[in-house]
Design a protein around this motif. Sequence first.
Motif, short mmCIF file in Angstrom:
data_model
loop_
_atom_site.label_atom_id
_atom_site.label_comp_id
_atom_site.label_asym_id
_atom_site.label_seq_id
_atom_site.Cartn_x
_atom_site.Cartn_y
_atom_site.Cartn_z
N THR A 144 -4.46 1.52 10.92
CA THR A 144 -5.54 2.52 11.00
C THR A 144 -5.11 3.93 10.59
O THR A 144 -5.89 4.87 10.71
N SER A 145 -3.87 4.07 10.17
CA SER A 145 -3.45 5.36 9.62
C SER A 145 -2.36 5.13 8.59
O SER A 145 -1.73 4.08 8.56
N VAL A 146 -2.16 6.13 7.75
CA VAL A 146 -1.02 6.07 6.82
C VAL A 146 0.02 7.12 7.21
O VAL A 146 1.20 6.82 7.29
N GLY A 147 -0.44 8.33 7.50
CA GLY A 147 0.48 9.37 7.99
C GLY A 147 1.65 9.59 7.06
O GLY A 147 1.50 9.69 5.84
N ASN A 148 2.84 9.65 7.64
CA ASN A 148 4.06 9.85 6.84
C ASN A 148 4.81 8.54 6.59
O ASN A 148 5.98 8.56 6.19
N SER A 149 4.15 7.41 6.83
CA SER A 149 4.86 6.13 6.78
C SER A 149 5.44 5.81 5.41
O SER A 149 6.47 5.14 5.31
N VAL A 150 4.78 6.26 4.35
CA VAL A 150 5.28 5.94 3.01
C VAL A 150 6.64 6.61 2.80
O VAL A 150 7.58 6.01 2.28
N THR A 151 6.71 7.84 3.25
CA THR A 151 7.97 8.58 3.14
C THR A 151 9.04 7.99 4.06
O THR A 151 10.19 7.82 3.66
N PHE A 152 8.66 7.69 5.29
CA PHE A 152 9.64 7.09 6.21
C PHE A 152 10.19 5.78 5.63
O PHE A 152 11.39 5.53 5.66
N ALA A 153 9.30 4.94 5.11
CA ALA A 153 9.74 3.65 4.54
C ALA A 153 10.67 3.87 3.35
O ALA A 153 11.65 3.14 3.17
N TYR A 178 0.06 6.45 -2.53
CA TYR A 178 0.55 7.17 -3.72
C TYR A 178 1.55 8.20 -3.27
O TYR A 178 1.34 8.89 -2.28
N GLN A 179 2.63 8.32 -3.99
CA GLN A 179 3.61 9.36 -3.71
C GLN A 179 3.92 10.15 -4.97
O GLN A 179 4.03 9.57 -6.05
N ALA A 180 4.07 11.46 -4.79
CA ALA A 180 4.43 12.31 -5.92
C ALA A 180 5.87 12.02 -6.33
O ALA A 180 6.69 11.59 -5.52
N GLU A 181 6.15 12.26 -7.59
CA GLU A 181 7.52 12.08 -8.08
C GLU A 181 8.44 13.14 -7.48
O GLU A 181 8.00 14.14 -6.94
N ASP A 182 9.72 12.92 -7.65
CA ASP A 182 10.70 13.91 -7.19
C ASP A 182 10.79 15.08 -8.17
O ASP A 182 10.53 14.93 -9.37
N ARG A 328 -15.64 -0.88 3.70
CA ARG A 328 -14.44 -0.66 2.88
C ARG A 328 -14.69 0.16 1.62
O ARG A 328 -13.78 0.81 1.11
N GLU A 329 -15.90 0.13 1.11
CA GLU A 329 -16.18 0.94 -0.08
C GLU A 329 -16.57 2.37 0.28
O GLU A 329 -16.86 3.18 -0.59
N LYS A 330 -16.58 2.65 1.57
CA LYS A 330 -17.08 3.95 2.02
C LYS A 330 -15.98 4.92 2.45
O LYS A 330 -16.24 6.08 2.72
N PHE A 331 -14.77 4.40 2.59
CA PHE A 331 -13.70 5.33 3.00
C PHE A 331 -12.35 4.86 2.48
O PHE A 331 -12.19 3.72 2.05
N VAL A 332 -11.38 5.76 2.55
CA VAL A 332 -10.02 5.43 2.15
C VAL A 332 -9.05 6.21 3.04
O VAL A 332 -9.36 7.33 3.48
N LEU A 333 -7.92 5.58 3.34
CA LEU A 333 -6.86 6.26 4.10
C LEU A 333 -5.68 6.52 3.17
O LEU A 333 -5.22 5.61 2.48
N ARG A 334 -5.19 7.77 3.22
CA ARG A 334 -4.11 8.18 2.31
C ARG A 334 -2.91 8.70 3.10
O ARG A 334 -3.06 9.11 4.24
N PRO A 335 -1.75 8.77 2.46
CA PRO A 335 -0.63 9.49 3.09
C PRO A 335 -1.05 10.92 3.38
O PRO A 335 -1.83 11.51 2.62
#
Lengths: 503, 503
Positions: A144-153, A178-182, A328-335
């Motif tokens: 139910t959230s993305v938060g900082n998980s992409v970065t932590f992973a 999606y993550q920005a490049e370095d 599902r077509e009505k919302f999106v969760l992002r980092p």
Amino acid sequence: MLERIRLESLREKVTTAEDAVKIIKDGMVVGSSGFTKAGDSKAILAALAERGKTENIQVTLMTGASLGHGIDGKLADANVLKKRMPFQADPILRNKINNGEILFIDQHLSESAELLHTKNLQNIDVAVIEAAYIERDGSIVPTTSVGNSVTFAALAKKVIIEINTEVPEEVYGIHDIYQAEDYPYRNVIPIVAPWNKIGRKSIPLDPNKVEAIVFTNKKDSPADITEPDHKTTAIAKHIIEFFENEVQLKRLTDRLLPLQAGIGKVANAVLTGFKDSNFYDLTMFSEVLQDSTFDLIDSGKLSFASASSITVSAECYERVLGNLSKYREKFVLRPQNISNTPGLIRRLGVIAINTAIEFDIYGNVNSTHIGGTKIMNGIGGSGDFARNAYLSIFVTQAASKENKISHVLPMVSHTDHTEHDVDILVTDIGLADLRGLAPRERAQKIIDNCVHPDYKEELQSYFDRACERGGHTPHLLEESFSWHLRFSETGSMKKKTTEEVYN
Amino acid sequence: MLERIRLESLREKVTTAEDAVKIIKDGMVVGSSGFTKAGDSKAILAALAERGKTENIQVTLMTGASLGHGIDGKLADANVLKKRMPFQADPILRNKINNGEILFIDQHLSESAELLHTKNLQNIDVAVIEAAYIERDGSIVPTTSVGNSVTFAALAKKVIIEINTEVPEEVYGIHDIYQAEDYPYRNVIPIVAPWNKIGRKSIPLDPNKVEAIVFTNKKDSPADITEPDHKTTAIAKHIIEFFENEVQLKRLTDRLLPLQAGIGKVANAVLTGFKDSNFYDLTMFSEVLQDSTFDLIDSGKLSFASASSITVSAECYERVLGNLSKYREKFVLRPQNISNTPGLIRRLGVIAINTAIEFDIYGNVNSTHIGGTKIMNGIGGSGDFARNAYLSIFVTQAASKENKISHVLPMVSHTDHTEHDVDILVTDIGLADLRGLAPRERAQKIIDNCVHPDYKEELQSYFDRACERGGHTPHLLEESFSWHLRFSETGSMKKKTTEEVYN
């Protein structure tokens, strides 16, 4: 259960929370999923708190934002937290921070991931991430959230995954990862509308870093939904009327622009106010989706909502997770470094509505510190949004505690948002449109429109006397905090007699 | 001369400044070119000041940033300015603002154009724009700055052009003129490196709006170049050593990341410090290019610089404008809502170095107000850069005026940059790296590293006593401004004896 680990080689990593938590050692930096109580660790952090009861172990804990199930309090009570960032909202933890027992870094929510990627913060040793399931390639489908998980992973040396079987596997597709490049090879983030999806549906992860997988089946802590009272209703009414007037003046259309609303009852009341309005085809580009978002979707007023988490009541949780084909077509969760990134907020022209603890006659806002010293929760995403918004609106009640506290003051005791970043201030008394006004004009407008009648005369007196002394931003430094000091001494900001204090 | 008006139909618009200025009426909003003394109106604003001597006329004046040739002072003296934004640096105007005679809006420099485009500010009636020449399509080739001229040209009802024959026509190509689309159809700004050019070479303009053209031949006011003294040299040394250490720790490469440097002698000293360093292939993504930029280009250290203006000494002005074939591939001038836009600053990972008037033990920065009330210049672009930078550095001298003023204080008397936005603080005493530190840790580091010895003991005492009372950000509100108040009363912030004050 095991079918939720589609990369079969990882199935041997399944263990108990008590066993998995041993990976975390004293002195480590732990990065955990969880954003405003959604998608947080239910098992590992609880097991860590248990360990703390019998063992000397202290860690730095980073999350997306606040956690549910009182876990921050349990960790604080067990003396497990050395340092905590970037946000919290727990009464026990808060007390320990204010006592100086636990260190807290209060960060713009868009920045924590940046600071990790650029090595401006200590790296993550262990990541703890709640998942709906693990994909065949080892990537994680979050909950139910993305938060900082992409970065932590991406950055953690070791990863513990909590698969929460309460969350249906059908959440696949509600996330846009999606993550920005370095640096220095960073490219544009190609979002030009809230509904643009630009990334993967799961969080990439090197399976070799997965040290343990535990299963849980516990819902997120429900959001506290309080019915609008006369003050929040009044604030919401002022804001809706303001928007209607902007449409009249052709500065906005009746689709408005993407909305951001801070967490809490005022934001809920404002969004609820749209239900009976003429606005339509509304969108959100926010950080948290609350009950009111899904109510607006149901009523056909809201076309799309983008955020980093879903923080809703128990009823709404069932409604959304049980009807994903509808929503599902009505919302999106992002980092959160995408949902809150300054460039996107300015590019999309977000209308930001956030809550103040207090504001002053020039429109500086304190969002975090009671009496200038004791933290409440943290700045959260309010700075990301307020600075870059098309319109930055802050709301608070004019007075509280039997009017012994005025929330409109000569000078804020702590500044989170400077007057440069504040366009509109709203209390239950009224709305001050500060656009295009110089400081002295701002002050008079705020005194005229926002302050509680019990404090109006004294605030006017302060301003008038300050103007006599001069300055672009007139103040009487020896008196700026006199209302706060009077409150500390007498329990009331009022100058009046005891009789009046208790009216 | 007339050949500088390549659209022949416009040649009939040539007139005198005295005649052209009649287009400006009492109560109008005037938008003028000019950014930190570069590319400003030399004739029309001067003629407006003349008119003000004999006529009651008051206008709202918007510019890019500050103006040269004392024109802001002349306008203020002639009582022509009702309201001024978004920046100024003139002693006469400053006094009138602080006396409450002239209203001033102190804006983030990236935001003024936004606010005009979104109708959040009153529209421009008359634009006054300095040009090198007018193209065949009526578009304007600007001179030594771009500032807000693109927006003024687009939105103004009427336009007056000042063609400055001091500026060679060869400046064609040094500008990159790009404007974001209107909401809600705004697209990405496709800059991913300082040297990317994405726009036109001239400012688009509907020739029908051109009401007058005047010729001038006056150079920009030269920048005041002061030789580095022992304090600025010490500050520069601390910063260069810090960068060298970051490279050692592999957080930066010896190309660093794009640099932004605020205007003034410290920024010049830091950039000059690079000349004898091992850094190379440096770039700038800044708002103003000063002498030091061109010195670094000459020495081969700096590969490319992006900004909104060139503000240099008389010598450097000749050197650059007389050698455009040499320099034109080395720098670009952009509109300030591009040079300063938050999304680009974060995308490029800018290292921002700005000047503080004072900062406090938690790292909050006052960039604008003396004693909390009297404005100096304005926030300028410091907020755009500090908030979004990869590294946000603020510098100031530890103490001044025979050490009677400490620039490191218990609490800043005005907050422009909150502690969330400040990574590194530097005085001539030393550098405090605040990354990853909680408020109490920040305070101790700042006291240990930055404060002048004369004030160290008392600042430590303040912090210690505040900590006893508790809080996430410990303060003694009744004492927070005591140093400022003592200075007002005694002419010194020192608590000590008169003897010591005069040491």
